[in-house]
Design a protein around this motif. Structure first.
Motif, PDB file in Angstrom:
ATOM      1  N   ARG A 184       0.800  -1.229   0.000  1.00 27.63           N
ATOM      2  CA  ARG A 184       0.000   0.000   0.000  1.00 27.63           C
ATOM      3  C   ARG A 184       0.832   1.278   0.000  1.00 27.63           C
ATOM      4  O   ARG A 184       0.282   2.375  -0.084  1.00 27.63           O
ATOM      5  CB  ARG A 184      -0.936   0.005   1.209  1.00 27.63           C
ATOM      6  N   SER A 185       2.139   1.146   0.137  1.00 24.31           N
ATOM      7  CA  SER A 185       2.988   2.336   0.265  1.00 24.31           C
ATOM      8  C   SER A 185       4.410   1.988  -0.143  1.00 24.31           C
ATOM      9  O   SER A 185       4.771   0.811  -0.293  1.00 24.31           O
ATOM     10  CB  SER A 185       2.989   2.823   1.720  1.00 24.31           C
TER      11      SER A 185
ATOM     12  N   HIS B 112      -6.965   3.097  -5.701  1.00 29.85           N
ATOM     13  CA  HIS B 112      -7.381   4.131  -4.759  1.00 29.85           C
ATOM     14  C   HIS B 112      -6.524   5.396  -4.851  1.00 29.85           C
ATOM     15  O   HIS B 112      -7.015   6.505  -4.632  1.00 29.85           O
ATOM     16  CB  HIS B 112      -7.323   3.581  -3.326  1.00 29.85           C
ATOM     17  N   ARG B 113      -5.244   5.208  -5.208  1.00 36.18           N
ATOM     18  CA  ARG B 113      -4.348   6.367  -5.272  1.00 36.18           C
ATOM     19  C   ARG B 113      -3.336   6.134  -6.389  1.00 36.18           C
ATOM     20  O   ARG B 113      -2.213   5.671  -6.160  1.00 36.18           O
ATOM     21  CB  ARG B 113      -3.642   6.560  -3.922  1.00 36.18           C
TER      22      ARG B 113
ATOM     23  N   GLU C 214      -1.312   7.867  -8.006  1.00 35.11           N
ATOM     24  CA  GLU C 214       0.020   8.484  -7.922  1.00 35.11           C
ATOM     25  C   GLU C 214       1.022   7.591  -7.184  1.00 35.11           C
ATOM     26  O   GLU C 214       2.247   7.809  -7.279  1.00 35.11           O
ATOM     27  CB  GLU C 214      -0.055   9.847  -7.234  1.00 35.11           C
ATOM     28  N   LEU C 215       0.528   6.575  -6.461  1.00 35.09           N
ATOM     29  CA  LEU C 215       1.439   5.639  -5.804  1.00 35.09           C
ATOM     30  C   LEU C 215       2.331   4.945  -6.838  1.00 35.09           C
ATOM     31  O   LEU C 215       3.490   4.630  -6.546  1.00 35.09           O
ATOM     32  CB  LEU C 215       0.649   4.594  -5.003  1.00 35.09           C
TER      33      LEU C 215
END
Length: 255
Positions: free
Chosen positions: A84-85, A108-109, A111-112
Motif C-alpha cells: 500500500r505504500s 485508490h491512489r 500516484e502511488l
C-alpha cells in the motif's frame, strides 16, 4: 518479440499455498516454499507470490515466506498483495523481492505508481490488473479484492494510465478464466499488450502448453504466469518449456 518468460504463480493465504476457481473457492495446496523451490529446480524464469488476503499479519507472513524462498531460489521474485505504500514495498525488497505488484492501492491512489517508480525504478513496479469481461458490453472492467470489488475502470485505459504513471510491467489476470484450465482470454491479453509499450504477463486459465503457445502467438503476451497446471502436477516446467520452444517461441534454454 523478446524472450518469453515462464512464471510460476503462487497465491498465498499465509502460511499456505492455495488455489481456487475465478479466485474463489480456495483450497489449501501445501507449503509455498517447497513449491517455489520445486519450480525453481524445474527451470522457472521467475516466481510470483500473491497474498490473496493482504491483511497486516498475512502480509508479514508472506514476507517471511519470501525470505525463506530466497535461500534456495535464485530467480527474480515478484511480491503482490497488501503493498500500500513505498514503505511496504521497501519491506518486500528487504525480504528479497525483486519486484512488487500493486492493484487495490493503485486504484485508490494512482500516484502511488509514480512514487514507486521514482523510488525503486519502473522495472521494479508491476501494475496488477484483475479483469472481468463486461456481461452486456464490449471490453473488460478492472476489479480488486480477488475479483469481487468493481472499480468502474476500463482495463485497457487503466493499463495505459498505469504506464503513463511509471509502471514497468503489467500482470493481467483474467478472473473469468482463472482456475478453469480452459485457456487464456486471448482477446483481453491482445487488447492490453497492443495498447501499452511495457511487457504484459498473461495469467488465468492455463491448462496446457498449447494455451501458452496460443496466448503468446495470438495474444502477444510477453510472459505467462501459471499455477494450477503446476500445483496439481498436470505438467511440469521442463515439458512446457520444451513444447513452447518446439512451437518456435524464444524461451530460455535450461540445461
Amino acid at each position: 518479440m523478446s524472450r518469453v518468460r515462464l512464471i510460476a504463480r503462487l497465491d498465498v493465504k499465509a502460511p499456505n499455498l492455495i488455489k481456487g476457481i475465478h479466485l474463489e473457492g480456495l483450497r489449501k495446496i501445501g507449503d509455498p516454499n517447497e513449491f517455489a523451490r520445486r519450480y525453481y529446480e524445474q527451470g522457472a524464469d521467475e516466481i510470483l507470490y500473491m497474498d490473496i488476503v493482504a491483511s497486516l499479519y498475512q502480509r508479514n507472513s508472506l514476507l517471511d515466506i519470501v525470505e525463506r524462498t530466497t535461500r534456495d531460489v535464485f530467480v527474480p521474485i515478484t511480491v503482490g498483495g497488501g503493498i500500500r505504500s513505498t514503505e511496504d514495498a521497501r519491506a518486500a525488497f528487504r525480504a528479497g523481492a525483486d519486484k512488487v505488484a500493486i492493484n487495490t492501492a493503485a486504484i485508490h491512489r494512482p500516484e502511488l505508481i509514480s512514487e514507486m517508480a521514482r523510488s525503486f525504478g519502473s522495472q521494479a513496479m508491476v501494475l496488477s490488473i484483475e479483469a472481468k469481461r463486461h456481461a452486456h458490453a464490449a471490453g473488460w472492467e478492472a476489479f480488486t479484492d480477488n475479483g469481487r470489488e468493481h472499480t468502474g475502470r476500463d482495463v485497457v485505459e487503466w493499463a495505459k494510465r498505469g504506464v503513463e504513471l511509471g509502471c514497468g510491467e503489467i500482470l493481467l489476470t483474467s478472473v473469468d478464466q482463472e482456475g478453469t484450465r480452459a485457456g487464456f482470454d486471448i482477446d483481453l491479453v491482445k487488447a492490453v499488450s497492443t495498447a501499452v509499450p511495457v511487457p504484459v504477463i498473461a495469467s488465468g486459465g492455463m491448462g496446457s502448453a498449447e494455451h501458452l503457445i496460443d496466448v503468446v502467438k495470438s495474444g502477444c503476451a510477453d510472459a505467462v504466469a501459471m499455477a494450477d497446471i503446476l500445483h496439481y502436477g498436470r505438467s511440469d516446467l521442463a515439458s512446457i518449456r520444451k513444447a513452447t520452444a518446439n512451437a518456435g517461441i524464444d524461451v530460455r534454454i535450461v540445461e
